[in-house]
Design a protein around this motif. Structure first.
Motif, PDB file in Angstrom:
ATOM      1  N   LEU A 194      44.244  46.706  36.957  1.00 60.87           N
ATOM      2  CA  LEU A 194      44.404  45.417  37.323  1.00 60.87           C
ATOM      3  C   LEU A 194      43.209  45.275  38.373  1.00 60.87           C
ATOM      4  CD1 LEU A 194      48.097  44.534  37.570  1.00 60.87           C
ATOM      5  CD2 LEU A 194      46.348  43.373  35.968  1.00 60.87           C
ATOM      6  N   VAL A 195      43.074  46.075  39.380  1.00 59.16           N
ATOM      7  CA  VAL A 195      42.285  45.733  40.350  1.00 59.16           C
ATOM      8  C   VAL A 195      40.698  45.806  39.945  1.00 59.16           C
ATOM      9  CG1 VAL A 195      41.153  46.713  42.738  1.00 59.16           C
ATOM     10  CG2 VAL A 195      43.589  46.740  42.277  1.00 59.16           C
ATOM     11  N   ALA A 196      40.649  47.025  38.864  1.00 60.62           N
ATOM     12  CA  ALA A 196      39.267  46.855  38.295  1.00 60.62           C
ATOM     13  C   ALA A 196      38.999  45.783  37.287  1.00 60.62           C
ATOM     14  CB  ALA A 196      39.298  48.106  37.441  1.00 60.62           C
ATOM     15  N   GLY A 197      39.951  45.303  36.822  1.00 57.26           N
ATOM     16  CA  GLY A 197      39.807  44.154  35.982  1.00 57.26           C
ATOM     17  C   GLY A 197      39.439  42.929  36.631  1.00 57.26           C
ATOM     18  N   LEU A 198      40.194  42.727  37.923  1.00 64.95           N
ATOM     19  CA  LEU A 198      40.058  41.572  38.888  1.00 64.95           C
ATOM     20  C   LEU A 198      38.901  41.327  39.658  1.00 64.95           C
ATOM     21  CD1 LEU A 198      43.783  41.453  40.061  1.00 64.95           C
ATOM     22  CD2 LEU A 198      42.624  39.507  38.686  1.00 64.95           C
ATOM     23  N   ALA A 199      38.229  42.699  39.892  1.00 66.16           N
ATOM     24  CA  ALA A 199      36.892  42.986  40.864  1.00 66.16           C
ATOM     25  C   ALA A 199      35.836  42.114  40.528  1.00 66.16           C
ATOM     26  CB  ALA A 199      36.612  44.314  41.011  1.00 66.16           C
ATOM     27  N   PRO A 200      35.534  41.911  38.996  1.00 69.35           N
ATOM     28  CA  PRO A 200      34.280  41.126  38.827  1.00 69.35           C
ATOM     29  C   PRO A 200      34.762  39.432  38.914  1.00 69.35           C
ATOM     30  CG  PRO A 200      34.812  42.686  36.753  1.00 69.35           C
ATOM     31  CD  PRO A 200      35.865  42.551  37.838  1.00 69.35           C
ATOM     32  N   CYS A 413      35.000  48.688  42.605  1.00 74.27           N
ATOM     33  CA  CYS A 413      35.149  47.693  43.688  1.00 74.27           C
ATOM     34  C   CYS A 413      33.885  47.910  44.654  1.00 74.27           C
ATOM     35  CB  CYS A 413      36.232  48.543  44.394  1.00 74.27           C
ATOM     36  SG  CYS A 413      37.752  48.055  43.488  1.00 74.27           S
ATOM     37  N   ASN A 414      33.177  48.945  44.854  1.00 75.88           N
ATOM     38  CA  ASN A 414      32.125  48.897  45.655  1.00 75.88           C
ATOM     39  C   ASN A 414      31.109  48.095  45.034  1.00 75.88           C
ATOM     40  OD1 ASN A 414      33.190  50.563  47.255  1.00 75.88           O
ATOM     41  ND2 ASN A 414      32.108  52.499  46.889  1.00 75.88           N
ATOM     42  N   LYS A 415      30.952  48.097  43.618  1.00 77.33           N
ATOM     43  CA  LYS A 415      29.790  47.285  42.779  1.00 77.33           C
ATOM     44  C   LYS A 415      29.902  45.880  43.242  1.00 77.33           C
ATOM     45  CE  LYS A 415      28.151  46.594  38.350  1.00 77.33           C
ATOM     46  NZ  LYS A 415      28.794  46.812  37.141  1.00 77.33           N
ATOM     47  N   HIS A 416      31.022  45.469  43.191  1.00 76.93           N
ATOM     48  CA  HIS A 416      31.599  44.065  43.337  1.00 76.93           C
ATOM     49  C   HIS A 416      32.049  43.521  44.746  1.00 76.93           C
ATOM     50  CE1 HIS A 416      31.219  43.296  39.129  1.00 76.93           C
ATOM     51  NE2 HIS A 416      31.628  44.333  38.722  1.00 76.93           N
ATOM     52  N   ALA A 417      31.678  44.454  45.782  1.00 75.32           N
ATOM     53  CA  ALA A 417      32.270  44.127  47.361  1.00 75.32           C
ATOM     54  C   ALA A 417      31.629  42.755  47.674  1.00 75.32           C
ATOM     55  CB  ALA A 417      31.521  45.076  47.969  1.00 75.32           C
ATOM     56  N   ASP A 418      30.395  42.474  47.183  1.00 78.56           N
ATOM     57  CA  ASP A 418      29.941  41.091  47.803  1.00 78.56           C
ATOM     58  C   ASP A 418      30.672  39.906  47.210  1.00 78.56           C
ATOM     59  OD1 ASP A 418      29.247  41.892  45.199  1.00 78.56           O
ATOM     60  OD2 ASP A 418      27.376  40.373  45.047  1.00 78.56           O
ATOM     61  N   ARG A 419      31.789  40.175  46.242  1.00 74.38           N
ATOM     62  CA  ARG A 419      32.518  39.050  45.846  1.00 74.38           C
ATOM     63  C   ARG A 419      33.718  38.911  46.596  1.00 74.38           C
ATOM     64  NH1 ARG A 419      32.074  36.748  40.775  1.00 74.38           N
ATOM     65  NH2 ARG A 419      30.645  37.490  39.567  1.00 74.38           N
ATOM     66  N   THR A 420      33.858  39.616  47.534  1.00 72.08           N
ATOM     67  CA  THR A 420      35.119  39.594  48.323  1.00 72.08           C
ATOM     68  C   THR A 420      35.168  38.427  49.210  1.00 72.08           C
ATOM     69  OG1 THR A 420      34.780  42.043  48.402  1.00 72.08           O
ATOM     70  CG2 THR A 420      36.722  41.014  49.754  1.00 72.08           C
ATOM     71  N   PRO A 421      36.139  37.589  49.100  1.00 71.85           N
ATOM     72  CA  PRO A 421      35.912  36.280  50.005  1.00 71.85           C
ATOM     73  C   PRO A 421      36.510  36.555  51.225  1.00 71.85           C
ATOM     74  CG  PRO A 421      37.257  35.961  47.943  1.00 71.85           C
ATOM     75  CD  PRO A 421      37.055  37.426  48.093  1.00 71.85           C
ATOM     76  N   GLU A 422      35.743  35.747  52.023  1.00 73.29           N
ATOM     77  CA  GLU A 422      36.529  35.808  53.754  1.00 73.29           C
ATOM     78  C   GLU A 422      37.491  34.658  53.713  1.00 73.29           C
ATOM     79  OE1 GLU A 422      35.042  37.534  56.111  1.00 73.29           O
ATOM     80  OE2 GLU A 422      33.356  38.303  55.490  1.00 73.29           O
ATOM     81  N   LEU A 423      38.676  35.165  53.982  1.00 68.75           N
ATOM     82  CA  LEU A 423      39.802  34.061  54.074  1.00 68.75           C
ATOM     83  C   LEU A 423      40.133  34.105  55.484  1.00 68.75           C
ATOM     84  CD1 LEU A 423      42.194  35.109  50.990  1.00 68.75           C
ATOM     85  CD2 LEU A 423      40.678  32.953  51.323  1.00 68.75           C
TER      86      LEU A 423
END
Ligand SMILES: Nc1ncnc2c1ncn2[C@@H]1O[C@H](COP(=O)(O)OP(=O)(O)OP(=O)(O)O)[C@@H](O)[C@H]1O
Ligand SMILES: [Mg+2]
Length: 451
Positions: A194-200, A413-423
């Motif tokens: 699920l995490v891998a699917g949500l990461a992008p 997750c590392n590849k899409h790390a830049d998508r991590t929103p700052e809340l």
């Protein structure tokens, strides 16, 4: 031996070896064409043998009599479409008058033997049209997800169903989910998928992993907040509840309830808000949920009550604020104390991996699909990852997620790390991670302190 015989022997040997070692490749190379041919050639006689034909209508009999022709034969459902897929065949049938979809599903085992397929299931598409889904081999033995899957926001292709279709975890249709299973049954691998699917996707991930963080902390770069003890979990959940209140204030501020506003523009959840104002949706993943509900002292009991209350509030009110719960555990029943059954009732999506006893399976399905309980107990121990899940059609199906290793999930997750929103509301729980090698500044410059 001529060259032709040698070539023929080689092709047959390749087919036999592929069928044995790589059934999916065999299916695509030889199986699909062979099975399509077999189904088309044997269709009429198999349908007749399986009792799926109807006798000729009166006018056909009368016409034959007038024209002095032989008595017409019984007719099988008309084939509207035969479509080979990468796991089997799809057959779309138009039923004859007097037949119903149940006739086909009742004969599915007979059809399976007669067409020499691995599995046959059927469902009604619309009145009088039935789709028969056949699989050519055991698709759950070694799961390969199709390259092409539906792309929709908050809809994750997470596993393969027994009939070869993709199983989606659709957060907008089923906001909250519960995954149960004995130890070593594949819950964490399912959650990792699920995490891998949500990461992008454009989504914030929040994790609570009371196994000291061993499952979720390696994926920290894609997580906006993480907690690894019940104490931090409590603070995190309460911060989420106050974030939810802020989101509701935002939605209310946007509701312009004048008579001129058309229906479609009145916002009642985050998806109705204009894109520039829409808060990012949050998926809260909880692994080993029972750890949050256990206590040994009075203080811990107070903490437990607050945690469960926060979870119940998130499950009750979270959907419209874009907060979705994904809870995993070995058991999740009333023995964990008050509030648990109330929380469970809010978790619509149910998935059960192998369980050791009926009461654990009942926690997932007892109140909705009694026969799925039996299917969950029957999952063998040597096939971790196989699970039974309730589906959108109101039934249940056996599924298995692909075996994504921790390394593959970490890379994604590392590849899409830049998508991590700052809340801002969850800032104190943002996991501390070092910068990725590519982000590091050259040593000649003053390197900023990494968080
Ligand atoms: N879908 C799968 N396909 C193949 N193997 C799997 C699959 N899911 C899990 N496994 C195997 O089963 C092992 C245990 O899986 P996992 O860690 O997910 O179990 P768990 O239910 O989370 O156990 P625990 O309750 O102890 O945390 C994995 O290491 C993996 O080797
Ligand atoms: Mg686990």
């Amino acid at each position: 031996m001529t060259a032709l015989t040698v070539a023929l022997v080689l092709v047959v040997a390749a087919a036999v070896i592929l069928r044995w070692r790589r059934p999916a490749w065999y299916w695509m190379a030889f199986g699909a064409a062979y099975a399509t041919l077999r189904v088309l050639v044997r269709y009429a006689s198999v349908m007749d043998a399986c009792g799926l034909t109807v006798p000729p209508s009166r006018w056909r009999l009368a016409f034959a009599r007038i024209a002095n022709r032989p008595v017409p034969e019984s007719r099988a459902p008309r084939i509207l479409r035969v479509h080979p897929t990468c796991t089997g065949l799809l057959l779309r049938l138009k039923l004859r008058p007097g037949q119903d979809a149940f006739d086909i599903s009742a004969a599915s085992d007979r059809l399976r033997h007669s067409f020499a397929m691995y599995g046959v299931t059927s469902r009604e598409l619309r009145s009088g049209v039935v789709e028969v889904r056949m699989t050519g081999y055991d698709v759950l033995k070694r799961v390969r997800m199709p390259v092409k899957t539906d792309k929709a926001p908050m809809r994750v292709p997470v596993a393969l169903r027994e009939d070869g279709a993709v199983h989606y975890r659709d957060y907008r249709a089923v906001p909250h989910g519960l995954t149960l299973g004995a130890t070593e049954s594949g819950k964490s691998v399912y959650q990792r998928n699920l995490v891998a699917g949500l990461a992008p996707m454009d989504v914030a991930l929040v994790g609570i992993d009371c196994k000291q963080g061993v499952e979720l902390f390696p994926l920290a770069r894609r997580f906006s907040a993480l907690a690894d003890t019940p104490d931090t979990a409590l603070d995190l959940l309460e911060a989420l509840v106050s974030h939810m209140a802020d989101v509701y204030q935002l939605i209310r501020a946007e509701q312009r309830m004048t008579v001129n506003v058309p229906d479609a523009e009145i916002a009642a959840d985050i998806w109705d808000l204009p894109e520039h104002l829409r808060p990012v949706p949050i998926v809260v993943l909880v692994d080993e949920v029972a750890e949050l509900a256990l206590f040994a002292s009075k203080d811990e009991e107070k903490r437990r009550d607050r945690i469960i209350t926060a979870l119940v509030r998130l499950a009750q009110l979270g959907r419209a604020a874009g907060i979705y719960l994904e809870i995993c555990g070995q058991r999740f029943g009333s023995e964990l104390g008050k509030g648990i059954t109330m929380l469970r009732a809010q978790l619509t999506g149910r998935t059960a991996h192998r369980v050791n006893d009926e009461s654990s399976a009942n926690m997932a399905f007892g109140d909705i699909f009694p026969d799925a309980v039996l299917a969950a107990i029957q999952i063998p121990t040597d096939t971790p990852g196989i699970a039974v899940t309730g589906d959108s059609s109101g039934g249940w199906a056996r599924i298995r997620a692909p075996h994504t290793s921790l390394r593959q999930a970490v890379n994604l997750c590392n590849k899409h790390a830049d998508r991590t929103p700052e809340l801002p509301a969850l800032a104190p729980f943002r996991p501390a991670t070092a910068a990725l090698p590519s982000d590091r500044v050259p040593l000649s410059k003053t390197a900023p302190a990494t968080v």
